[in-house]
Design a protein around this motif. Structure first.
Motif, PDB file in Angstrom:
ATOM      1  N   GLU A 179       0.846  -1.212   0.000  1.00  0.00           N
ATOM      2  CA  GLU A 179       0.000   0.000   0.000  1.00  0.00           C
ATOM      3  C   GLU A 179       0.874   1.254   0.000  1.00  0.00           C
ATOM      4  O   GLU A 179       1.794   1.397   0.801  1.00  0.00           O
ATOM      5  N   GLY A 180       0.608   2.172  -0.923  1.00  0.00           N
ATOM      6  CA  GLY A 180       1.374   3.405  -1.015  1.00  0.00           C
ATOM      7  C   GLY A 180       2.644   3.279  -1.845  1.00  0.00           C
ATOM      8  O   GLY A 180       3.337   4.273  -2.088  1.00  0.00           O
ATOM      9  N   MET A 181       2.948   2.063  -2.294  1.00  0.00           N
ATOM     10  CA  MET A 181       4.139   1.832  -3.110  1.00  0.00           C
ATOM     11  C   MET A 181       3.761   1.773  -4.587  1.00  0.00           C
ATOM     12  O   MET A 181       2.616   1.468  -4.935  1.00  0.00           O
ATOM     13  N   LEU A 182       4.727   2.046  -5.452  1.00  0.00           N
ATOM     14  CA  LEU A 182       4.499   1.940  -6.895  1.00  0.00           C
ATOM     15  C   LEU A 182       4.208   0.488  -7.275  1.00  0.00           C
ATOM     16  O   LEU A 182       3.408   0.206  -8.167  1.00  0.00           O
ATOM     17  N   ALA A 183       4.841  -0.436  -6.558  1.00  0.00           N
ATOM     18  CA  ALA A 183       4.661  -1.861  -6.831  1.00  0.00           C
ATOM     19  C   ALA A 183       3.221  -2.314  -6.649  1.00  0.00           C
ATOM     20  O   ALA A 183       2.801  -3.314  -7.241  1.00  0.00           O
ATOM     21  N   ASN A 184       2.460  -1.587  -5.851  1.00  0.00           N
ATOM     22  CA  ASN A 184       1.069  -1.953  -5.589  1.00  0.00           C
ATOM     23  C   ASN A 184       0.255  -2.024  -6.879  1.00  0.00           C
ATOM     24  O   ASN A 184      -0.625  -2.893  -7.030  1.00  0.00           O
TER      25      ASN A 184
END
Length: 455
Positions: A179-184
Motif C-alpha cells: 500500500e502506497g508503493m508503486l509496486a502496488n
C-alpha cells in the motif's frame, strides 16, 4: 554563524542527493556498455549510459568474473519503471521499479527475467517476492484442476478450494504490504482469475481463463502504461494463450483474441499503442491478413491514428501471406518461363537459397527428397549466386524442379528479384497457391515438413 552554515550545507546536500542504480552480471556480457531508459508507453526516455567494469572474485578454490555497472539518479528523478539495456537484440535488458530509493540487483544476462535478484530496494523486493509466491501457489492450483479433469474426486476438490483460499489471502497480504508503493499497481494488476470452485471439463476451463484474462488489469493506470506490463499482457494473450498448430485455426484464434483485448481497452492512447504493437508483431511474422484486418477493423477508426506508421507497415508487407508473389522470369534451356504463367502445379514451393550457404547445401537435397511425396506441388528453386558455375553443378541434383538463378555484379543480395522478395537470409521458403498468392512462409525445413503433411 557556524550553526547556520551547517544547516545550509545540510539543506544543500539533501537537495543534491542522488540515488544509485547498481547491477552485477554473473557471468558478464561480452559487451562493455549499458544504457538506462525510463519507460514511457512505447517510447522509452533516454536517461544515461555507462560502461561495464569487470572484476574477478574468489569462490572457494575457483575464481569468478563479474560485470558491474552503476548509474546515479538525481533527487528529482521521476519514479517509474526503468530499463537497463546491455544488448541490441533479444532479451538484453532488465526492468526495475525506481521510487526514490537505491536499487541493486544481480542477474545472469542470458536469462535476465528468470535470474534477477534484488539485493537493495524495498519496492522491487516486495514485487519479486509476490511474483514468486503467487507462481508457486498458482502452479498448485493448476495441478489440482488438471488432476480433477483426469480423476474427479472430493479430495481433489477440497485441495483445490484450500489452495484458492491461500491464494486469496496471499494476494490480500501483498496488496496491503505494498500500500502506497508503486509496486502496488503491478501487484493488483497481476492478480490471476481462478474459478472459486473446480471446473468439470477442459472446454469450460479454457473459456474461463480466456474470458477473464484481463479482469484485474486497469488499462487506464498510468503506472502500468509507463512500463512493459500492458504490452506483455496482451502479447501473452494473443500469441501464447490462444495457440493452434493449424494455420487456419490459428488465424481465427488471433482475431478472436484481439477482439477480446480491444473490448478490454477503452483508453484511446493505450489502444493505439497496443494496435501498433500488434501490427508490428504480425508484420515481423509477414502475416498481412491479420495486419490488414487490424487496420480496417480498429486502427482506421481511431481519431489519433498515424497514417505514416500504417503505410510503413503495409510497405513492409509487400511480400507476405495473403499477397500475390512478385513476378519474375528465368530461362530453362531455350525456354523463357514466368512465375505468374506457370500452370504445372496445384500449388508451388518457392525456395531462395545459395550454394555459398553450407546450411542450404545440406538442406536443399533433403527438401528435394521430401517433396517427391507431393507430386502435385511444383517447386521453384531460386539460387542467389556470385556466378553460375557452382549453381550449374548443384542443380543436377535437383531434377524435376524449376531452377532459376539470380546474380548481381556488386553484391548478390542486391539482385532485383531478391530485393523484391526482401530476402536477407537463406534458405527462405514461400508456399503459393495456384494463382501465385502467398499462402504460407515456413521458417525452417521442419515447418516445410509440417505444412505439407498437414495440408
Amino acid at each position: 554563524m557556524k550553526k547556520l552554515l551547517s544547516l545550509v550545507v545540510l539543506i544543500t546536500s539533501i537537495a543534491n542527493a542522488q540515488y544509485s542504480i547498481k547491477g552485477t552480471m554473473t557471468p558478464p556480457e561480452k559487451g562493455d556498455w549499458v544504457m538506462l531508459h525510463k519507460l514511457q508507453g512505447v517510447k522509452p526516455k533516454y536517461i544515461s549510459n555507462t560502461t561495464i567494469k569487470f572484476d574477478t572474485i574468489s569462490v572457494g578454490a575457483d575464481s569468478q568474473i563479474l560485470g558491474k555497472f552503476a548509474f546515479e539518479l538525481p533527487n528529482n528523478a521521476e519514479p517509474g519503471v526503468y530499463r537497463a539495456t546491455y544488448r541490441n537484440k533479444g532479451s538484453g535488458f532488465v526492468d526495475f521499479i525506481f521510487n526514490k530509493e537505491n536499487v541493486e540487483f544481480i542477474f545472469n544476462p542470458k536469462y535476465p527475467d528468470q535470474s534477477i535478484v534484488f539485493t537493495s530496494s524495498r519496492e522491487n523486493k516486495v514485487y519479486s517476492e509476490y511474483l514468486e509466491a503467487v507462481a508457486k501457489l498458482q502452479n498448485k492450483i493448476n495441478a489440482q484442476q488438471m488432476e480433477y479433469l483426469k480423476n474427479p474426486s472430493k479430495d481433489v476438490k477440497k485441495a483445490y478450494k484450500k489452495e484458492i483460499d491461500e491464494l486469496e489471502k496471499l494476494q490480500e497480504n501483498y496488496e496491503n504490504k505494498s500500500e502506497g508503493m508503486l509496486a502496488n499497481n503491478f501487484i493488483k494488476a497481476s492478480k490471476r482469475y481462478n474459478s472459486s470452485s473446480i471446473i468439470d471439463n477442459m472446454e469450460e476451463y479454457v473459456a474461463e481463463t480466456v474470458n477473464n484474462f484481463f479482469k484485474f488489469v486497469d488499462f487506464d493506470n498510468e503506472a502500468l502504461y509507463n512500463s512493459s506490463f500492458l504490452i506483455d499482457k496482451v502479447n501473452d494473450f494473443v500469441f501464447y494463450l490462444n495457440y493452434s498448430d493449424d494455420q487456419v485455426t490459428q488465424q481465427k484464434l488471433h482475431k478472436e483474441s484481439i477482439e477480446k483485448a480491444m473490448k478490454a481497452i477503452t483508453n484511446k492512447k493505450v489502444k493505439k499503442e497496443i494496435i501498433e504493437f500488434l501490427a508490428t508483431s504480425f508484420t515481423d511474422k509477414r502475416n498481412s491478413e491479420i495486419v490488414d484486418w487490424l487496420f480496417s477493423e480498429y486502427y482506421d477508426k481511431l481519431s489519433n491514428k498515424d497514417d505514416e506508421f500504417k503505410q510503413k507497415k503495409l510497405d513492409q508487407l509487400s511480400v507476405s501471406v495473403g499477397r500475390e508473389a512478385p513476378d519474375f522470369s528465368w530461362k530453362e534451356g531455350d525456354e523463357e518461363l514466368k512465375l505468374s504463367e506457370l500452370s504445372d502445379g496445384e500449388n508451388y514451393l518457392l525456395i531462395f537459397w545459395s550454394t555459398g550457404c553450407p546450411h542450404c547445401t545440406r538442406e536443399i537435397p533433403e527438401v528435394h527428397e521430401f517433396m517427391k511425396e507431393f507430386p502435385n506441388t511444383s517447386v521453384i528453386s531460386f539460387a542467389i549466386e556470385e556466378n553460375e558455375e557452382e549453381f550449374n553443378k548443384f542443380k543436377e541434383k535437383l531434377g524435376g524442379w524449376h531452377n532459376a538463378i539470380g546474380t548481381h555484379p556488386d553484391y548478390k543480395f542486391d539482385n532485383e528479384v531478391v530485393r523484391k522478395y526482401k530476402i536477407d537470409a537463406t534458405p527462405t521458403y514461400f508456399v503459393l497457391d495456384q494463382n501465385k498468392k502467398i499462402i504460407a512462409i515456413p521458417n525452417s525445413i521442419d515447418d516445410v515438413h509440417k505444412y505439407f503433411k498437414n495440408n
